[in-house]
Write a protein that holds these residues in place. Structure first.
Motif, PDB file in Angstrom:
ATOM      1  N   LEU A   1       0.824  -1.209   0.000  1.00  0.00           N
ATOM      2  CA  LEU A   1       0.000   0.000   0.000  1.00  0.00           C
ATOM      3  C   LEU A   1       0.859   1.261   0.000  1.00  0.00           C
ATOM      4  O   LEU A   1       0.569   2.218  -0.729  1.00  0.00           O
ATOM      5  N   ARG A   2       1.906   1.271   0.805  1.00  0.00           N
ATOM      6  CA  ARG A   2       2.770   2.450   0.846  1.00  0.00           C
ATOM      7  C   ARG A   2       3.305   2.784  -0.546  1.00  0.00           C
ATOM      8  O   ARG A   2       3.304   3.935  -0.972  1.00  0.00           O
ATOM      9  N   GLU A   3       3.737   1.753  -1.281  1.00  0.00           N
ATOM     10  CA  GLU A   3       4.282   1.992  -2.616  1.00  0.00           C
ATOM     11  C   GLU A   3       3.204   2.497  -3.564  1.00  0.00           C
ATOM     12  O   GLU A   3       3.461   3.372  -4.400  1.00  0.00           O
ATOM     13  N   TYR A   4       1.996   1.983  -3.430  1.00  0.00           N
ATOM     14  CA  TYR A   4       0.898   2.427  -4.289  1.00  0.00           C
ATOM     15  C   TYR A   4       0.623   3.915  -4.093  1.00  0.00           C
ATOM     16  O   TYR A   4       0.469   4.675  -5.057  1.00  0.00           O
ATOM     17  N   PHE A   5       0.567   4.344  -2.833  1.00  0.00           N
ATOM     18  CA  PHE A   5       0.322   5.754  -2.548  1.00  0.00           C
ATOM     19  C   PHE A   5       1.480   6.620  -3.048  1.00  0.00           C
ATOM     20  O   PHE A   5       1.258   7.687  -3.634  1.00  0.00           O
ATOM     21  N   ARG A   6       2.690   6.170  -2.830  1.00  0.00           N
ATOM     22  CA  ARG A   6       3.838   6.956  -3.264  1.00  0.00           C
ATOM     23  C   ARG A   6       3.880   7.110  -4.783  1.00  0.00           C
ATOM     24  O   ARG A   6       4.260   8.161  -5.294  1.00  0.00           O
ATOM     25  N   GLU A   7       3.503   6.055  -5.505  1.00  0.00           N
ATOM     26  CA  GLU A   7       3.487   6.143  -6.963  1.00  0.00           C
ATOM     27  C   GLU A   7       2.510   7.205  -7.447  1.00  0.00           C
ATOM     28  O   GLU A   7       2.667   7.757  -8.538  1.00  0.00           O
ATOM     29  N   ARG A   8       1.519   7.510  -6.633  1.00  0.00           N
ATOM     30  CA  ARG A   8       0.524   8.523  -6.989  1.00  0.00           C
ATOM     31  C   ARG A   8       0.791   9.837  -6.267  1.00  0.00           C
ATOM     32  O   ARG A   8      -0.076  10.686  -6.160  1.00  0.00           O
ATOM     33  N   LEU A   9       2.030   9.973  -5.788  1.00  0.00           N
ATOM     34  CA  LEU A   9       2.516  11.206  -5.167  1.00  0.00           C
ATOM     35  C   LEU A   9       1.685  11.627  -3.962  1.00  0.00           C
ATOM     36  O   LEU A   9       1.494  12.815  -3.697  1.00  0.00           O
ATOM     37  N   VAL A  10       1.188  10.650  -3.236  1.00  0.00           N
ATOM     38  CA  VAL A  10       0.583  10.889  -1.926  1.00  0.00           C
ATOM     39  C   VAL A  10       1.641  10.551  -0.884  1.00  0.00           C
ATOM     40  O   VAL A  10       2.098   9.408  -0.822  1.00  0.00           O
ATOM     41  N   PRO A  11       2.091  11.513  -0.080  1.00  0.00           N
ATOM     42  CA  PRO A  11       3.100  11.216   0.936  1.00  0.00           C
ATOM     43  C   PRO A  11       2.648  10.046   1.804  1.00  0.00           C
ATOM     44  O   PRO A  11       1.541  10.048   2.349  1.00  0.00           O
ATOM     45  N   SER A  12       3.494   9.041   1.916  1.00  0.00           N
ATOM     46  CA  SER A  12       3.110   7.816   2.611  1.00  0.00           C
ATOM     47  C   SER A  12       4.281   7.265   3.398  1.00  0.00           C
ATOM     48  O   SER A  12       5.390   7.136   2.870  1.00  0.00           O
ATOM     49  N   THR A  13       4.023   6.934   4.659  1.00  0.00           N
ATOM     50  CA  THR A  13       5.044   6.404   5.559  1.00  0.00           C
ATOM     51  C   THR A  13       4.553   5.089   6.152  1.00  0.00           C
ATOM     52  O   THR A  13       3.383   4.986   6.538  1.00  0.00           O
ATOM     53  N   LEU A  14       5.436   4.109   6.227  1.00  0.00           N
ATOM     54  CA  LEU A  14       5.104   2.828   6.859  1.00  0.00           C
ATOM     55  C   LEU A  14       5.690   2.786   8.262  1.00  0.00           C
ATOM     56  O   LEU A  14       6.874   3.085   8.458  1.00  0.00           O
ATOM     57  N   VAL A  15       4.863   2.442   9.252  1.00  0.00           N
ATOM     58  CA  VAL A  15       5.330   2.318  10.637  1.00  0.00           C
ATOM     59  C   VAL A  15       4.842   0.986  11.209  1.00  0.00           C
ATOM     60  O   VAL A  15       3.909   0.379  10.685  1.00  0.00           O
ATOM     61  N   LYS A  16       5.474   0.554  12.316  1.00  0.00           N
ATOM     62  CA  LYS A  16       5.062  -0.728  12.909  1.00  0.00           C
ATOM     63  C   LYS A  16       4.905  -0.670  14.424  1.00  0.00           C
ATOM     64  O   LYS A  16       4.708  -1.701  15.058  1.00  0.00           O
ATOM     65  N   ASN A  17       4.973   0.529  15.006  1.00  0.00           N
ATOM     66  CA  ASN A  17       4.638   0.651  16.419  1.00  0.00           C
ATOM     67  C   ASN A  17       4.086   2.050  16.677  1.00  0.00           C
ATOM     68  O   ASN A  17       4.168   2.937  15.828  1.00  0.00           O
ATOM     69  N   PHE A  18       3.541   2.234  17.879  1.00  0.00           N
ATOM     70  CA  PHE A  18       2.818   3.473  18.148  1.00  0.00           C
ATOM     71  C   PHE A  18       3.750   4.677  18.231  1.00  0.00           C
ATOM     72  O   PHE A  18       3.380   5.786  17.827  1.00  0.00           O
ATOM     73  N   ASN A  19       4.972   4.500  18.730  1.00  0.00           N
ATOM     74  CA  ASN A  19       5.903   5.626  18.785  1.00  0.00           C
ATOM     75  C   ASN A  19       6.247   6.124  17.378  1.00  0.00           C
ATOM     76  O   ASN A  19       6.322   7.335  17.131  1.00  0.00           O
TER      77      ASN A  19
END
Length: 402
Positions: A102-120
């Motif tokens: 999903l992150r890559e899909y959003f980035r390809e459409r120039l929507v800033p996208s970050t992947l995280v795996k914990n609450f901090n």
């Protein structure tokens, strides 16, 4: 900070198995942020229901949490909102795998996208987007228009951002409603300031003015911030081109690109919006070890200019503009990639075998630049190269700086 939250769950999974995890996640997020949403999304029908319930256009950031794999198809629909996205993935049920996709899909459409795996990490990402809110809003909320079609020779044109399409039929309806008097009034001042008028007669100038008025009315009706037009299609129908109209719009700060190219338009809009500068969109006409020539029949009227015909067709009104000498940059964009090079404008050329505005640039290692660039059309912008590259990187582009 207002945060929208949606969860993805496979159609094969039992939602009850994930209700506690989702509830605890929302509670944690709501302790620090203004949270809306919280929907379980499995299908496009679920997305439509969520869309009808919450206006995600009003949130500052969207948090997307794929609780399982197999959720990418439904969750990708949230690109329509053009809001920054934080994708939350955990180590179970293929959540993280779906998150990376999903992150890559959003980035390809120039929507800033970050992947995280914990609450901090989630908190830090949200606060980071909050710090950049003004910059990102200025980029993500641009309204882009295409009049007609992308020219068929732009074989590398790929554009994933949303834009408004206006048919040429609609354009001609507007054009037919513009009088010759309105057309002449629109260009009379431009004509009076021209250093010289070569091929165009009054009839050609009136048509150019009618095109300018027509596009202005379209921009107003559709609330567009910039536009591109499939210009060659106008030649057969009305015997004219929009070259002069584009030059006039760019000079007044309205980004206007030719040949229906949306990538060049996006670059022009970014440069205008963030630096207040118009861009010259040109063809690469020639190059050597340390120079490059750009040429096109339209250019922003920011220097001495001569009114000419359009080069290829001999019709319409093109412009030969003496662009200012000095430091500048070349920009080429395609998709999420951008190439930037520092250049120096050193002069003009006037070959009768090229488009009307011809500018000569000093480019270090021009041969390497040509070898590594992303296609033909380039933007000449009077902005420092590193500053431009830094901004594009902030906006999510992969930038090659020469």
């Amino acid at each position: 900070m207002k945060v929208g939250i949606v969860f993805g769950i496979s159609e094969l999974a039992n939602p009850k198995d994930f209700e506690k995890k989702a509830s605890e996640f929302i509670t944690s997020l709501a302790s620090e942020f203004d949270v809306v949403g919280g929907f379980f999304i499995s299908t496009k029908a679920d997305f439509k229901e969520a869309k009808a319930t919450v206006n995600f256009n009003e949130v500052d950031t969207i948090v997307i949490y794929p609780l399982t794999g197999g959720t990418e198809g439904a969750l990708k629909e949230f690109t329509v909102y053009r809001r920054p996205v934080v994708v939350y993935g955990d180590p179970f049920n293929n959540s993280l795998a779906a998150g990376i996709e999903l992150r890559e899909y959003f980035r390809e459409r120039l929507v800033p996208s970050t992947l995280v795996k914990n609450f901090n990490e989630l908190r830090a990402a949200l606060l980071g987007y909050d710090d950049m809110r003004e910059t990102l809003d200025r980029f993500l909320k641009m309204r882009i228009g295409l009049i007609g079609r992308v020219s068929p020779w732009l074989i590398n044109e790929k554009f994933e951002l949303p834009y408004t399409r206006i048919s040429l039929k609609k354009f001609y309806e507007y054009y037919d409603a513009v009088t010759d008097e309105e057309g002449w009034n629109a260009v009379e001042g431009i004509v009076s300031k021209a250093a010289e008028i070569k091929e165009p007669d009054r009839k050609a100038l009136v048509k150019a003015g009618r095109i300018y008025v027509t596009i202005g009315r379209i921009l107003e009706e559709y609330n567009l911030d910039g536009f591109t037009i499939g210009c060659f299609d106008l030649i057969g129908k009305i015997g004219s081109t929009p070259c002069l109209a584009l030059a006039m719009f760019n000079a007044r700060g309205v980004p206007a690109a030719c040949e229906g190219e949306l990538n060049s338009l996006l670059g022009m809009m970014i440069v205008q919006r963030f630096f207040g500068k118009p861009a010259f969109m040109g063809n690469v006409a020639d190059y050597g070890e340390s120079h490059l020539i750009l040429a096109h029949c339209t250019a922003p009227l920011i220097g001495r200019y001569v009114l000419r015909s359009h080069f290829e067709s001999g019709t319409g009104v093109g412009v030969d503009v003496q662009l200012p000498k000095g430091k500048a940059s070349l920009l080429k964009m395609r998709g999420r990639k951008a190439v930037v090079a520092g250049v120096e404008v050193v002069g003009q050329e006037h070959s009768n075998m090229r488009c009307r505005t011809q500018v000569k640039l000093r480019v270090e290692d021009a041969v390497d630049f040509i070898d590594g660039t992303l296609g033909n059309h380039h933007l000449l912008v009077y902005v420092e190269g590193e500053e431009l590259a830094d901004l594009l990187s902030e906006l999510g582009f992969e930038v090659m700086l020469y």
